[in-house]
Motif scaffolding. Sequence first.
Motif, PDB file in Angstrom:
ATOM      1  N   LEU A   8       0.742  -1.157  -0.013  1.00 15.59           N
ATOM      2  CA  LEU A   8       0.136   0.073  -0.039  1.00 15.59           C
ATOM      3  C   LEU A   8       0.839   1.111  -0.154  1.00 15.59           C
ATOM      4  O   LEU A   8       1.982   1.102   0.061  1.00 15.59           O
ATOM      5  N   SER A   9       0.436   2.324   0.171  1.00 16.09           N
ATOM      6  CA  SER A   9       1.218   3.609   0.397  1.00 16.09           C
ATOM      7  C   SER A   9       1.419   3.377   1.816  1.00 16.09           C
ATOM      8  O   SER A   9       1.089   3.008   2.510  1.00 16.09           O
ATOM      9  N   ALA A  10       2.613   4.479   2.049  1.00 13.77           N
ATOM     10  CA  ALA A  10       3.136   4.385   3.418  1.00 13.77           C
ATOM     11  C   ALA A  10       2.243   5.018   4.423  1.00 13.77           C
ATOM     12  O   ALA A  10       1.940   4.717   5.612  1.00 13.77           O
ATOM     13  N   ARG A  11       1.393   6.001   3.957  1.00 17.05           N
ATOM     14  CA  ARG A  11       0.512   6.479   4.587  1.00 17.05           C
ATOM     15  C   ARG A  11      -0.788   5.588   5.147  1.00 17.05           C
ATOM     16  O   ARG A  11      -1.192   5.406   6.117  1.00 17.05           O
ATOM     17  N   LYS A  12      -1.025   4.649   4.275  1.00 16.33           N
ATOM     18  CA  LYS A  12      -2.009   3.585   4.552  1.00 16.33           C
ATOM     19  C   LYS A  12      -1.682   2.500   5.361  1.00 16.33           C
ATOM     20  O   LYS A  12      -2.416   2.015   6.319  1.00 16.33           O
ATOM     21  N   ALA A  13       0.091   2.379   5.132  1.00 17.15           N
ATOM     22  CA  ALA A  13       0.231   1.334   6.067  1.00 17.15           C
ATOM     23  C   ALA A  13       0.452   1.848   7.516  1.00 17.15           C
ATOM     24  O   ALA A  13       0.189   1.322   8.454  1.00 17.15           O
ATOM     25  N   ALA A  14       0.777   3.119   7.802  1.00 14.52           N
ATOM     26  CA  ALA A  14       0.799   3.862   8.886  1.00 14.52           C
ATOM     27  C   ALA A  14      -0.702   3.813   9.542  1.00 14.52           C
ATOM     28  O   ALA A  14      -0.832   3.745  10.710  1.00 14.52           O
ATOM     29  N   ARG A  15      -1.601   4.112   8.742  1.00 12.88           N
ATOM     30  CA  ARG A  15      -3.115   3.932   9.117  1.00 12.88           C
ATOM     31  C   ARG A  15      -3.230   2.631   9.835  1.00 12.88           C
ATOM     32  O   ARG A  15      -4.091   2.814  10.847  1.00 12.88           O
ATOM     33  N   TYR A  16      -2.914   1.825   8.939  1.00 10.54           N
ATOM     34  CA  TYR A  16      -3.364   0.302   9.534  1.00 10.54           C
ATOM     35  C   TYR A  16      -2.770   0.094  10.866  1.00 10.54           C
ATOM     36  O   TYR A  16      -3.232  -0.500  11.857  1.00 10.54           O
ATOM     37  N   LEU A  17      -1.358   0.536  10.919  1.00 12.55           N
ATOM     38  CA  LEU A  17      -0.651   0.220  12.251  1.00 12.55           C
ATOM     39  C   LEU A  17      -1.148   0.978  13.420  1.00 12.55           C
ATOM     40  O   LEU A  17      -1.428   0.711  14.567  1.00 12.55           O
ATOM     41  N   GLN A  18      -2.048   2.391  13.134  1.00  9.81           N
ATOM     42  CA  GLN A  18      -2.655   3.130  14.027  1.00  9.81           C
ATOM     43  C   GLN A  18      -3.817   2.480  14.545  1.00  9.81           C
ATOM     44  O   GLN A  18      -4.379   2.597  15.571  1.00  9.81           O
ATOM     45  N   LEU A  19      -4.586   1.854  13.864  1.00 11.16           N
ATOM     46  CA  LEU A  19      -5.713   1.218  14.005  1.00 11.16           C
ATOM     47  C   LEU A  19      -5.254   0.015  14.740  1.00 11.16           C
ATOM     48  O   LEU A  19      -6.251  -0.154  15.912  1.00 11.16           O
ATOM     49  N   GLU A  20      -4.464  -0.722  14.648  1.00 16.19           N
ATOM     50  CA  GLU A  20      -4.057  -1.763  15.216  1.00 16.19           C
ATOM     51  C   GLU A  20      -3.753  -1.198  16.739  1.00 16.19           C
ATOM     52  O   GLU A  20      -4.054  -1.869  17.839  1.00 16.19           O
ATOM     53  N   GLY A  21      -3.077  -0.146  16.698  1.00 18.16           N
ATOM     54  CA  GLY A  21      -2.424   0.160  18.125  1.00 18.16           C
ATOM     55  C   GLY A  21      -3.976   0.840  18.850  1.00 18.16           C
ATOM     56  O   GLY A  21      -3.904   0.619  20.349  1.00 18.16           O
ATOM     57  N   ARG A  22      -4.897   1.401  18.194  1.00 19.85           N
ATOM     58  CA  ARG A  22      -5.998   1.850  18.830  1.00 19.85           C
ATOM     59  C   ARG A  22      -6.761   0.695  19.535  1.00 19.85           C
ATOM     60  O   ARG A  22      -7.270   0.691  20.715  1.00 19.85           O
TER      61      ARG A  22
END
Length: 181
Positions: free
Chosen positions: A138-152
Amino acid sequence: MTCARAACRAAAASAIFAALLFGVFTAAPSAAQQGAGALLSPAEVERTRAEKKAWIALNMALAPGEDERFWPLYEAYQKELAQVNLRLVRLVEAYGAHYRDNTLTDELARKLAEEALAIDEAELKLKRSYLPRLAKALSARKAARYLQLEGRVMTQVRYELAANLPLVGDVRPGIAGSGKK
């Protein structure tokens, strides 16, 4: 769908998912503290996993073509994360049993604390290992978003555990190694 409706839908999905996830992570500790069996059936665990996946899908907003690259990574991550989470459940079960039985010594407390730190390190290592794979798919932004969601998700789980587990210092006095009589 308006932004307000989308936000409400996401908040509702998040709240439902957090409640279900809390049940998965706290069923074993509660059972250990109460001396009971497992509180969630396999069907309930599977429903929780499906709710999480739906919540992730809702919040990832994958473009056409991204889903074929993302979902296999998601499934692989979840499989590895399940092993980390199993360690967390076992840790809380052990703590609950020692708390219930009034057998938490200084040595056991040290071992449990070391395992808690090792679990945190394993989770971080897992995230670090998946970031480049996700950013490639994915894009780096979407990768970061996914990890943010997992973090939440994990933040909610950790909050619920912290709010519901007694502190080590609250162990009843009179056990060997507690420093209190």
